[in-house]
Structure formats: C-alpha cells, structure tokens
Design a protein around this motif. Structure first.
Motif, PDB file in Angstrom:
ATOM      1  N   MET A 193      33.773  -5.398  38.890  1.00 15.14           N
ATOM      2  CA  MET A 193      33.748  -6.897  39.351  1.00 15.14           C
ATOM      3  C   MET A 193      33.399  -7.703  37.924  1.00 15.14           C
ATOM      4  O   MET A 193      34.030  -8.647  37.503  1.00 15.14           O
ATOM      5  N   ARG A 194      32.247  -7.384  37.448  1.00 11.76           N
ATOM      6  CA  ARG A 194      31.891  -8.244  36.113  1.00 11.76           C
ATOM      7  C   ARG A 194      32.960  -8.093  35.031  1.00 11.76           C
ATOM      8  O   ARG A 194      33.198  -9.297  34.513  1.00 11.76           O
ATOM      9  N   LEU A 197      36.069 -10.020  35.926  1.00 12.80           N
ATOM     10  CA  LEU A 197      35.610 -11.506  35.796  1.00 12.80           C
ATOM     11  C   LEU A 197      35.755 -12.079  34.440  1.00 12.80           C
ATOM     12  O   LEU A 197      36.190 -13.177  34.059  1.00 12.80           O
ATOM     13  N   THR A 249      41.951 -16.048  40.740  1.00 15.47           N
ATOM     14  CA  THR A 249      40.660 -15.661  41.020  1.00 15.47           C
ATOM     15  C   THR A 249      40.073 -15.499  42.322  1.00 15.47           C
ATOM     16  O   THR A 249      39.373 -14.784  43.080  1.00 15.47           O
ATOM     17  N   ALA A 250      40.744 -16.357  43.264  1.00 18.81           N
ATOM     18  CA  ALA A 250      40.689 -16.257  44.784  1.00 18.81           C
ATOM     19  C   ALA A 250      41.003 -14.921  45.333  1.00 18.81           C
ATOM     20  O   ALA A 250      40.243 -14.278  46.363  1.00 18.81           O
ATOM     21  N   PHE A 253      38.068 -12.269  44.474  1.00 18.53           N
ATOM     22  CA  PHE A 253      36.978 -12.651  45.341  1.00 18.53           C
ATOM     23  C   PHE A 253      37.276 -12.265  46.611  1.00 18.53           C
ATOM     24  O   PHE A 253      36.294 -11.963  47.552  1.00 18.53           O
ATOM     25  N   SER A 254      38.336 -12.391  47.166  1.00 15.62           N
ATOM     26  CA  SER A 254      38.533 -12.145  48.572  1.00 15.62           C
ATOM     27  C   SER A 254      38.609 -10.594  48.753  1.00 15.62           C
ATOM     28  O   SER A 254      38.160 -10.093  49.887  1.00 15.62           O
ATOM     29  N   TRP A 256      36.468  -8.543  46.890  1.00 18.27           N
ATOM     30  CA  TRP A 256      35.133  -8.639  47.037  1.00 18.27           C
ATOM     31  C   TRP A 256      34.308  -8.824  48.206  1.00 18.27           C
ATOM     32  O   TRP A 256      33.661  -8.230  48.836  1.00 18.27           O
ATOM     33  N   PHE A 257      35.026 -10.209  48.943  1.00 24.12           N
ATOM     34  CA  PHE A 257      34.416 -10.375  50.124  1.00 24.12           C
ATOM     35  C   PHE A 257      34.550  -9.367  51.359  1.00 24.12           C
ATOM     36  O   PHE A 257      33.786  -9.211  52.038  1.00 24.12           O
ATOM     37  N   VAL A 259      34.758  -6.068  50.890  1.00 19.55           N
ATOM     38  CA  VAL A 259      34.428  -4.665  50.902  1.00 19.55           C
ATOM     39  C   VAL A 259      32.992  -4.932  51.295  1.00 19.55           C
ATOM     40  O   VAL A 259      32.185  -5.723  50.510  1.00 19.55           O
ATOM     41  N   ARG A 260      32.518  -4.756  52.497  1.00 20.22           N
ATOM     42  CA  ARG A 260      31.292  -4.890  52.935  1.00 20.22           C
ATOM     43  C   ARG A 260      30.461  -3.712  52.356  1.00 20.22           C
ATOM     44  O   ARG A 260      30.812  -2.545  52.102  1.00 20.22           O
ATOM     45  N   PRO A 261      28.991  -4.153  52.303  1.00 22.02           N
ATOM     46  CA  PRO A 261      28.367  -2.950  51.872  1.00 22.02           C
ATOM     47  C   PRO A 261      28.421  -1.559  52.779  1.00 22.02           C
ATOM     48  O   PRO A 261      28.505  -1.863  53.997  1.00 22.02           O
TER      49      PRO A 261
END
Lengths: 270, 165
Positions: A193-194, A197, A249-250, A253-254, A256-257, A259-261
């Motif tokens: 992700m980093r 981004l 970007t959305a 992030f979506s 990322w959002f 993918v739960r731990p």
C-alpha cells in the motif's frame, strides 16, 4: 477537414477503440456466465461480482464513445476535444476496465494449464518490472510530458501513424497505471500500500504540474489552437485529472478497507 | 463510546484521520470557492517560480489523497468501533485551520503561487484569511484539550500501522 482519413471516419482507431473493446466485452460476459455456472456447485467460488461486470461495461462504453467518428473529428480540430478523449482513454476508461478484474476472470475461465502458463509469464522479472507502479507511472505521466511539451503532439496531428500510436498509448499506459495502483486482480509480487500510495502521489503531482505548465506557457505548441483554447484544454486536463485521481485513490482505499485482518491478501473483492 | 465495544477507542488515530479530512476539505473549499466561484485566485499567475509550481503540484496531490485517505481511515475506525468522536472533531478543526494558515503564509507569501485577490492592497485580505485560519485552528486545539481524558487512550501496544493488513 484536411485529415479526415484519420481524424474522423471509420479509421483504424474506430476499430481499435470502439469495435475491439465491444468484442472483448462480449467475451467478458460469456466468461462471466461460464464461471458463474461452474462456481454454482457446492464449495465453488462466490458468483462473479455484478460490480465488476458493471465496471468493465462502463470502461468499454467510455472507450467506445472516445473512438466514435464525431469524437475523433472533434479531438482532431479542437484541443479541448482532444483533451476529453485523453481523459476518457487514458484515465477514466482504464480505471473502470481494471476494476472489472478481466485478468481474474480470464484465469478462472481458461483451462488450468493455460492459466498456469499466464501466471508463470506474469511472474517473470521483466513482466514484474513492467507492471510495477513506478514503471507504469513513468510510461503514463512521462508519456504525457513528452507528448505535450515536445513537437510530438503537432506531429501526431498530421501523421496517421503518430495519431494511432498516441491514442493506443493512452489506453495501454493508462490501464497499466490504474491496474498497478488499484487493480483487484491478485498478483503475487504486487508492491504494498505504501509504495502504491507514494507512486500515486508523485504521479498526481506530475499531472497537476503538467496542466499548469501547459496553461501558463501555451503547450502543446505547433497547433492552430488559440490561446484561449490552449488554456481551456489545460484546465480541463487539470480538473479532469483531479477527479480521476480521486476515483483511483478511492478504489485503492476501498480495496484496503475490504481486506480485514486475517483475510487472504489479494482477495479484496471489489 | 459504548462499553460493549470490543476495542478501545483510538484517540490519536481518530484525531489524525479527521485532520486529513479537514485539510483535504479546506483545500477543496479553497479550490471551489476562491478559484472557481469568486475567481479571486488565479489558476497560475505566471510569476510563479519553478519551485513554487512543483511544490504546488505536490501539495495539490497530497490534498486529494488526504481527503480520500481520511474518509477511509475514519470509516475503518467506525467499522472497528474504535472511533473517538471528540478527538475526531478536534482533528477536523485543526486540519481545516492548519491548512488555511499554511495556505495563507506558505502558498501565498513564501511560494507566491497566487494572491488571495488581485487588488492594490492585499494586506486586509491576508489578515482576514490567516485570522480565520487561526480561529479554526484554535477551536480545534480547545476541542482537543477538552477531549483529553474523555475518550480512552490508545490500546496497549500503541497504534497499529494504518495499512498493514
């Protein structure tokens, strides 16, 4: 209209941007049907997300519109028209296509041997280098700098080959970039992700700077466009690029959002 | 925050996430109100040095990413029932005010990207601009001080990295 042969009419770009994507969409829909039928069995994968299908259809529609003869003609004699095509072909269509996850669908549908071969090819070093976000950003944003700040744009307006190349490059580089940042297809060697981004940040900045250079210093040069037309085109590119960057970007992030731990990496369904 | 939540509210992270939204939102307001609606600001006033142009591009990209990132981070906190609401409001105001003052001092004066309005005496505008920013920032600080101790502290082990999954 001096260059109707490639400026308007049913030239090769009409086939590449309008007809070919519609053909690919037919294949996509057929593959989606096939995968939903196979996966409907017990323990099968969940059905193909309708959001992915809708996204892919949107991407194809945007490409198809950008390739229509009136659009081509507008883009050919008016810089603002060109800029609308640029935004559709290079930014909006690729994002929606990438979010349609065509690669995942392909791998699910073709015979196992073939899909293993595709995965093996994508895992090679040159392929990994090519689909790295940084490479994709350089191809995409670097390509725009070269196109608008050098005589390439003026040349592409009079050369059928140049014209074809520029438009196809928009789509391929745009797709590569959108995919490398927010594509939902699983890829083993995808940077985290980093990195994504950071690349997105630098690429968006590069796009904004280019828009202001074009606005303030009258690029691209060597066209018949008036100063007002140049400024308007640069503004459209700048703000159109902003909206595309927000969407991208959305999308990132979506994923990322979702993918739960504890969830399987790369299985962030759209 | 209800006592039933499985996770302690994460004050610092809530504040930071809302701060990103505040920065991004204020930048958006600047873009829409002052550039587009009032047309006081110039898109690019051609007297801008190259370093100004590049940093303007970097800032612009950061603002867009902040806005989206902030919303998703807040959403994730809410989903995990870890949102400390009072800290979030504090962060939101700090972000808005902080951006306003930064824009007024660094962008307008140091980098000279553009002025607030192209009039003979821009000083009253500059003063009003930065005073408004300081007021928002001050509200944020007061809210942050009042929020201290009301929301629970960061859970043991410290804040997790936002994008480790």
């Amino acid at each position: 209209m001096a260059h109707v042969a490639h400026g308007g009419g049913y030239g090769p770009l009409f086939w590449l941007l309008t007809v070919l994507p519609l053909a690919l969409l037919t294949l996509y829909l057929a593959a989606r049907r096939a995968t939903n039928r196979t996966d409907a069995q017990p323990h099968g994968a969940p059905p193909w997300s309708p959001w992915r299908t809708a996204s892919f259809c949107t991407g194809v529609a945007l490409l198809a519109v950008a390739g229509l003869p009136p659009m081509m003609a507008w883009g050919h004699h008016d810089l603002r028209g060109h800029m609308v095509q640029h935004l559709l072909l290079g930014m909006y269509a690729p994002l929606f296509l990438a979010l349609g996850a065509p690669m995942t669908l392909l791998l699910r549908t073709v015979p196992a041997g073939l899909s293993r071969a595709v995965v093996a090819v994508l895992g090679t070093r040159p392929a990994r280098l090519l689909v790295h976000p940084a490479t994709a950003a350089v191809l995409d944003m670097g390509g725009m700098y070269v196109l608008y700040l050098t005589p390439l744009y003026a040349w592409s307006a009079v050369s059928p080959v140049g014209h074809l190349f520029v438009h196809v490059h928009f789509v391929i580089a745009g797709y590569l970039f959108a995919w490398s940042i927010a594509g939902p297809d699983p890829a083993r060697h995808r940077p985290g992700m980093r990195t994504r981004l950071a690349v997105l940040f630098v690429a968006s900045a590069a796009h904004a700077v280019l828009g202001k250079i074009m606005y303030g210093h009258g690029f691209p040069r060597g066209t018949a466009a008036s100063a007002q037309e140049l400024e308007a085109a640069a503004l459209w590119m700048y703000y159109g690029g902003d909206a595309a960057a927000l969407l991208l970007t959305a999308a990132l992030f979506s994923a990322w959002f979702r993918v739960r731990p504890g969830a399987v990496q790369g299985d962030a369904r759209l | 925050m209800s006592d039933a939540s499985p996770v302690q509210p994460r004050a610092r992270r809530s504040l930071l996430a809302a701060m990103l939204v505040g920065v991004g939102l204020m930048a958006g307001v600047d873009e829409i109100v002052f550039h587009q609606v009032l047309a006081w600001h110039h898109f690019y006033d051609r007297a801008t040095p190259w370093v100004g142009l590049v940093s303007d591009g970097l800032l612009h990209a950061a603002e867009l990413i902040f806005l989206v990132a902030g919303f998703f981070l807040l959403g994730a906190l809410r989903r995990d029932r870890a949102l400390a609401l009072r800290h979030a409001w504090a962060g939101f105001f700090i972000g808005m005010g902080g951006f306003q003052v930064f824009d007024g001092l660094v962008n307008h004066k140091v980098l000279r990207l553009h002025q607030i309005r192209y009039v003979e005496d821009v000083l009253p505008y500059d003063l009003a601009w930065n005073a408004a920013g300081l007021v928002l920032f001050g509200i944020g600080i007061v809210l942050a001080l009042r929020a201290r101790g009301t929301d629970a502290r960061t859970p043991p082990g410290g804040p997790r990295r936002p994008w480790r999954t």
